[in-house]
Design an enzyme around this catalytic site. Structure first.
Site, PDB file in Angstrom:
ATOM      1  N   LYS A  41      26.724  31.330 -16.329  1.00  0.00           N
ATOM      2  CA  LYS A  41      26.197  30.610 -15.174  1.00  0.00           C
ATOM      3  C   LYS A  41      24.693  30.829 -15.117  1.00  0.00           C
ATOM      4  O   LYS A  41      24.218  31.947 -14.875  1.00  0.00           O
ATOM      5  CB  LYS A  41      26.847  31.088 -13.887  1.00  0.00           C
ATOM      6  CG  LYS A  41      26.408  30.284 -12.671  1.00  0.00           C
ATOM      7  CD  LYS A  41      27.279  30.610 -11.475  1.00  0.00           C
ATOM      8  CE  LYS A  41      27.039  29.633 -10.359  1.00  0.00           C
ATOM      9  NZ  LYS A  41      27.955  29.862  -9.224  1.00  0.00           N
ATOM     10  N   ASP A 134      31.992  31.133   0.251  1.00  0.00           N
ATOM     11  CA  ASP A 134      32.097  29.749  -0.219  1.00  0.00           C
ATOM     12  C   ASP A 134      33.477  29.488  -0.818  1.00  0.00           C
ATOM     13  O   ASP A 134      33.612  28.868  -1.864  1.00  0.00           O
ATOM     14  CB  ASP A 134      31.004  29.451  -1.249  1.00  0.00           C
ATOM     15  CG  ASP A 134      30.855  27.937  -1.499  1.00  0.00           C
ATOM     16  OD1 ASP A 134      31.228  27.150  -0.599  1.00  0.00           O
ATOM     17  OD2 ASP A 134      30.381  27.553  -2.577  1.00  0.00           O
TER      18      ASP A 134
END
Length: 870
Positions: A41, A134
């Protein structure tokens, strides 16, 4: 920043793009050093320009890397290549939950299982101090083998400490110009920019659970402002949920999606418990993708389900029968929740007065024990939020409220759930009863008398006085509200122990039965109690307080704790009985520490406690006789031949001398430690008050457990020669017990409930250093320090066996990571003892089936003894 296929970052070769989000782009990559595929990422460019932010993110990633849980995708590390900062993540196969939901809602059973695993992953993160912030279907991965993985802790936040569960930055911080968090799953306080805590994850979890069942989001809109308006102002439409959704799952969604965080479900672990209870049956992973195997599993489950449904239906109509006199006697089996263990030692069963609802105390693996409620006509039980560490539950007369003891208090909660309120102090409660006038009579702790207190709270006033080591416990109101049955003990002096009747008006007390156990009254004039391990019923005149006629057997071999006079049984005023059986007979069997049987020895008996001699060739074993008597026997562990050593000993109170020629034990009558030779002389030497748990290998010290009026159960050190007053070793307000010496005699291991449940601690015998906690899974009193330096211990509830390496260098102590033994299976539930060489353990194993995984229900039982309800 977009990376081309084939580009290399550090030693990671980019293979293909996987996606992008608010916190960067994700790629499939190959770790050229370890030869494995990972997910990379790449973080936003501004990370590289902000050293403080990068250092902070490094700290958070380090925390997450230590979070190792099957339902959380692993973070392997944070790295940097020039100006590119990136995370190295576990590459999880399968599809996202979001992709799966594009094909419609999940079947109810599948939705419950998926969300249960999500809750497990969140629970592990929260326990590690991490808030996800999230959670959404796009960040949940469904693997081909049925495992659910939480992804993308990219904006996760660490809670600063165990006492500071709130973080100040909200979901509306921009990065740059982006919203941190996803509006459709964002809690109201998060959307408003207020300080947040782990309850934002609980909200998001409720959104995901709703979407899995309904196939649509609970808060949706065409524009961002529409979504936020729905989150802040509207309630979810529960009518969109499928009809097959269990009522308690609907209620769970409501609790998770309460806009006021003060009323919202506080702990995601409670959500997991609800969903665990809602699972129809346990899933397996062996060839889970095979339709044929799944079909066979479903067919195998149907007969058991039919039995349970039939039992529930029969119980339902038996409870509601308008003509109970003519109702047949009904017996049924009520299975416990999957992986639950009933806490029978602490009065774990309580039927509501009308017999329609069962309250019980149970523990799931790795969890704190809680109070559960199950309507008799239901197939499932639900835990009550806020009842952690509950013991000795009892009902209000109207059947709407349950009182219980927990955390040093007497508390109450509505049977339907809700907030818990404190009634008064109750350090180590030993039973209570709720009168029709709102008075509660209870025993606040071991070795105390009875007290009364208003059920709404207030000052507690004493009713009975007890001498040292005496107790009045397990009260039970008669219908007149004036008289109370209770169990009396005077230091286990058998001529005085038994059931008595207390008059609350004049304070007089008269004997009723010689059987010390919880005595329960039920119309039309019966008293129910335990005698020699069996539940009995006997006619009883509530006006005169005298039993009449003969006692009649209701159930044999009921689980009974002779140390507390507490049995796993309860009755209602409507002719309903519930109980949990105990093994009828136990045999002594050798096992190795990998769980292989090495053969049984001797004849079956009611074995209660085992202490192996240093060479492992003999065992001091207590055998239960009657309700509360244990005799001490010495067994040859090779041939199983035993001889009675002493009558009426105190259970769990035996220690061998280093040479194996003497045994220290405790008498029931005075609960004092005595030493007696195993080779000839029958004379015993008095050492001190208390009961022994270990003898140091140099012969100089005995570890003694003693009950004190100020601090309860404590560990003392005493000379085997006697005479001198023992030295307090671990004597705090916590319960300390089962002291065990290290090989060199420098350290003492003991069990204590300082953390809220019993764990294993180590302290220098000199008392010069602080206590070190060894376990974090709960530890029973069954542990041993082996010759190779390891400590072997048994997890308290489910009886899994662990070993941990302990190395001492003077005052320094090195404690390793616990490793599970016994083939990763639970031990038998009887008494056990480890040989010092670490090669074997001797266990008392049930002969036949172990009945501890279910509760037996009997309806209209008075008809069985020729008596019917009024």
């Amino acid at each position: 920043m977009t990376l081309a296929t084939g580009k290399t970052l550090a030693h990671y070769s980019i293979l293909a793009p996987l996606g992008a989000g608010a916190m960067g782009e994700v790629y499939r990559a190959r770790d050229t050093k370890l030869g494995r595929e990972v997910a990379i990422k790449v973080l936003p460019e501004h990370f590289a320009d902000d050293e403080e932010r990068l250092r902070r993110f490094q700290r958070e990633a380090t925390l997450l890397a230590a979070l190792n849980h099957p339902n959380v995708a692993q973070i392997f590390g944070v790295d940097r290549d020039g100006d590119v900062c990136f995370l190295v993540l576990e590459l999880v196969p399968g599809e996202s939950l979001q992709d799966r939901l594009t094909r419609g809602a999940l079947p109810v059973d599948e939705a419950i299982d998926v969300c249960r695993q999500i809750a497990e992953g969140l629970e592990a993160a929260h326990e590690a101090g991490v808030i996800h912030r999230d959670l959404k279907p796009a960040n949940v991965r469904l693997t081909p083998d049925g495992i659910v993985k939480l992804l993308d802790f990219g904006i996760a936040k660490r809670v600063q400490s165990a006492d500071d569960t709130t973080i100040s930055d909200s979901g509306l911080v921009t990065e740059p110009g982006r919203l941190l968090g996803t509006p459709s799953y964002m809690a109201p306080e998060q959307a408003r920019g207020k300080p947040i805590d782990r309850r934002v994850d609980v909200w998001a979890f409720g959104c995901v659970l709703y979407e899995c069942l309904a196939g649509q989001r609970p808060f949706a809109g065409a524009m961002l402002s529409d979504v936020l308006a729905a989150v802040l102002e509207r309630e979810p439409d529960l009518s969109k949920l499928p009809d097959a959704t269990p009522p308690h799952v609907r209620r769970l969604i409501e609790l998770c999606l309460d806009k006021d965080p003060r009323r919202r479900l506080r702990d995601i672990g409670e959500a997991r418990l609800v969903l665990e209870g809602a699972r129809v049956h346990a899933t397996t992973t062996d060839d889970a993708s095979s339709p044929a195997r799944a079909y066979r599993r479903s067919l195998a489950w149907i007969p058991w389900a039919a039995v349970v449904v039939l039992a529930a239906m029969v119980a339902y109509f038996a409870v509601r029968s308008p003509r109970p006199i003519s109702s047949p006697i009904v017996r049924a089996i009520l299975p416990l929740p999957v992986d639950a263990v009933l806490e029978t030692a602490d009065g774990g069963l309580a039927l509501s007065p009308d017999g329609r609802t069962l309250a019980f105390v149970a523990t799931l693996r790795g969890e704190t024990r809680r109070l559960w409620v199950r309507p008799i006509d239901s197939l499932t039980a639900q835990p009550l939020v806020g009842t952690d560490n509950a013991t000795y539950p009892f009902w209000s007369p109207d059947g709407e409220t349950i009182a219980f003891f927990a955390d040093g208090k007497l508390k109450r909660i509505q049977a339907a759930g809700g907030s818990v309120s404190t009634i008064c102090d109750g350090a180590e409660g030993r039973g209570g009863s709720w009168g029709r006038d709102g008075t509660i009579v209870f025993c606040p702790g071991a070795f105390q008398g009875l007290y009364r207190v208003p059920s709404k709270g207030g000052a507690m006033s004493p009713l009975t006085q007890v001498p040292e080591n005496g107790t009045d416990r397990l009260p039970h109101f008669l219908p007149d509200g004036r008289h109370v049955l209770y169990t009396l003990s005077r230091g286990r002096v058998q001529t005085e122990d038994g059931v008595r009747l207390l008059d609350l008006v004049d304070g007089t007390s008269v004997p009723v039965l010689d059987d010390p156990s919880a005595a329960l009254y039920t119309p039309p004039g019966l008293i129910v109690f335990v005698r020699n391990g069996s539940v009995m019923a006997q006619p009883f005149d509530a006006e005169t307080g005298k039993p009449g006629g003969e006692a009649v057997l209701l159930a044999e071999h009921v689980d009974f704790n002779p140390l507390r006079y507490t049995g796993a049984y309860s009755v209602s005023a409507t002719g309903t009985l519930v109980y949990q059986s105990a093994a009828m007979q136990l045999r002594l069997e050798w096992f190795d520490l990998d769980g292989r049987s090495l053969g049984a020895i001797g004849e079956p008996a009611a074995f209660r406690h085992i202490a192996l001699s240093p060479d492992g060739e003999r065992a001091a074993v207590t055998i239960q006789r009657g309700n509360c008597k244990e005799d001490l026997w010495l067994f040859d562990t090779r041939q199983g031949l035993g001889v009675k050593f002493f009558e009426d000993t105190y259970d769990r109170a035996t220690a061998w001398s280093p040479d194996g020629r003497r045994v220290a034990y405790s008498q029931s009558a005075d609960q004092a430690t005595y030493i007696r030779s195993t080779e000839g002389s029958k004379e015993a030497t008095l050492v001190t008050k208390g009961w022994p748990t270990d003898w140091s290998r140099d012969g100089s010290w005995l570890s003694i457990t003693r009950q004190t009026s100020k601090t309860g159960l404590d560990v003392f050190l005493a000379s085997p020669k006697g005479g001198d007053e023992p030295i307090p070793f671990a004597a705090t307000a916590s319960v300390e017990n089962f002291g065990t010496f290290s090989l060199d005699g420098r350290w003492l291991a003991y069990a204590a409930n300082e953390s809220g449940r019993r764990e294993l601690y180590l302290t220098p015998v000199t008392g010069s250093g602080p206590a070190r906690q060894v376990t974090a899974v709960g530890a029973s009193g069954k542990f041993a320090w082996l010759d190779d330096g390891r400590i072997v211990f048994v997890e308290a509830v489910h009886h899994f066996v662990f070993s941990v390496d302990v190395r001492s260098n003077g005052e320094r102590l090195e404690i390793g990571t616990p490793k599970q033994l016994f083939g990763n299976r639970a031990l038998p539930r009887g008494a056990i003892a480890f040989s010092r060489d670490g090669k074997r353990l001797l266990a008392a194993v049930a002969v036949g089936d172990d009945p501890s995984d279910s509760i037996t229900l009997v309806q209209n039982w008075p008809a069985a003894i020729g008596m019917t309800k009024e």
